[in-house]
Enzyme design. Sequence first.
Site, PDB file in Angstrom:
ATOM      1  N   HIS A  57      41.592  35.350  31.965  1.00  0.00           N
ATOM      2  CA  HIS A  57      40.793  35.667  33.147  1.00  0.00           C
ATOM      3  C   HIS A  57      41.681  36.344  34.171  1.00  0.00           C
ATOM      4  O   HIS A  57      42.887  36.071  34.248  1.00  0.00           O
ATOM      5  CB  HIS A  57      40.203  34.382  33.743  1.00  0.00           C
ATOM      6  CG  HIS A  57      39.415  34.600  35.008  1.00  0.00           C
ATOM      7  ND1 HIS A  57      40.013  34.602  36.257  1.00  0.00           N
ATOM      8  CD2 HIS A  57      38.087  34.825  35.216  1.00  0.00           C
ATOM      9  CE1 HIS A  57      39.077  34.826  37.172  1.00  0.00           C
ATOM     10  NE2 HIS A  57      37.915  34.955  36.570  1.00  0.00           N
ATOM     11  N   CYS A  58      41.114  37.249  34.952  1.00  0.00           N
ATOM     12  CA  CYS A  58      41.870  37.849  36.048  1.00  0.00           C
ATOM     13  C   CYS A  58      40.989  37.939  37.279  1.00  0.00           C
ATOM     14  O   CYS A  58      39.772  38.130  37.183  1.00  0.00           O
ATOM     15  CB  CYS A  58      42.401  39.235  35.673  1.00  0.00           C
ATOM     16  SG  CYS A  58      41.124  40.493  35.411  1.00  0.00           S
ATOM     17  N   GLU A  59      41.620  37.766  38.420  1.00  0.00           N
ATOM     18  CA  GLU A  59      40.913  37.990  39.668  1.00  0.00           C
ATOM     19  C   GLU A  59      40.797  39.498  39.908  1.00  0.00           C
ATOM     20  O   GLU A  59      41.408  40.297  39.205  1.00  0.00           O
ATOM     21  CB  GLU A  59      41.646  37.289  40.815  1.00  0.00           C
ATOM     22  CG  GLU A  59      41.658  35.771  40.658  1.00  0.00           C
ATOM     23  CD  GLU A  59      42.345  35.067  41.809  1.00  0.00           C
ATOM     24  OE1 GLU A  59      42.810  35.760  42.749  1.00  0.00           O
ATOM     25  OE2 GLU A  59      42.422  33.822  41.783  1.00  0.00           O
TER      26      GLU A  59
END
Length: 262
Positions: free
Chosen positions: A128-130
Amino acid sequence: MSLFRKFFYRKPPDGLLEITERVYVFDSCFSTDVFDDDKYGQYIGDIVLHLRSHFADASFMVFNFREEERESQQSLLASILSIYDMVVMDYPRQYEGCPLLTMEMVHHFLRSGESWLSLGQHNVLIMHCERGGWNVLAFMLAGLLLYRKQFIGEQRTLEMVYRQAPRELIQLLSPLNPMPSQIRYLHYISRRNVSAEWPPGDRPLTLDCVILRNTPGCNGEDGCRPIFRIYGQDPLLGTDNSPKVLFSTPKRSKYVRHYKRV
């Protein structure tokens, strides 16, 4: 064999994209949409429910690339997933504005991912990445695939991962093309067994020239005045690992020329 795989193929849980066996990415990483906290919590919760029903006996590890400014605080993703007893490992989503991390951080990520997936066939890794972290996530995914020898060819592997995201997302995140630098780092990963030293140690480098394939247009003008800054560890302060500006082109200097498109 391909028919055999097709017959037994299972669609990945909703909200996730399957990169390779037991490695997934949240589909929000490919979107430019911004969720408020409540909607984001519901989005993550729904995906977890699908995961639990899809992988009844699995254990999950989540790698999250987040903003550096809030490293002292628990990320929103980690806070949400702690309710579901899912472990989140936070990594920065950039290094001094560049879509690459230090080799020490890359090494930690590769060892952690390899170790988790090798512990058992029921272990699942989710990425996951912001917002703004897709370029680093793509590089780390490509690095993990090469590190585990699931793919061959640095450029081919990186391009395969990048193709999972819309082209407009990549152009929105970075005005510069990060792939040449990322491919160079992937060479380090692919050749780790050739060199006696891994990860490679810090070495002094000399910058001979900078080649701009395309001259950007700045402030509506057909050209630019390039100013370069080089970040790194101060060699005189061996105990301080924080990045510092080692070189910066003076903003007012006879060397800062205006380059026009030819």
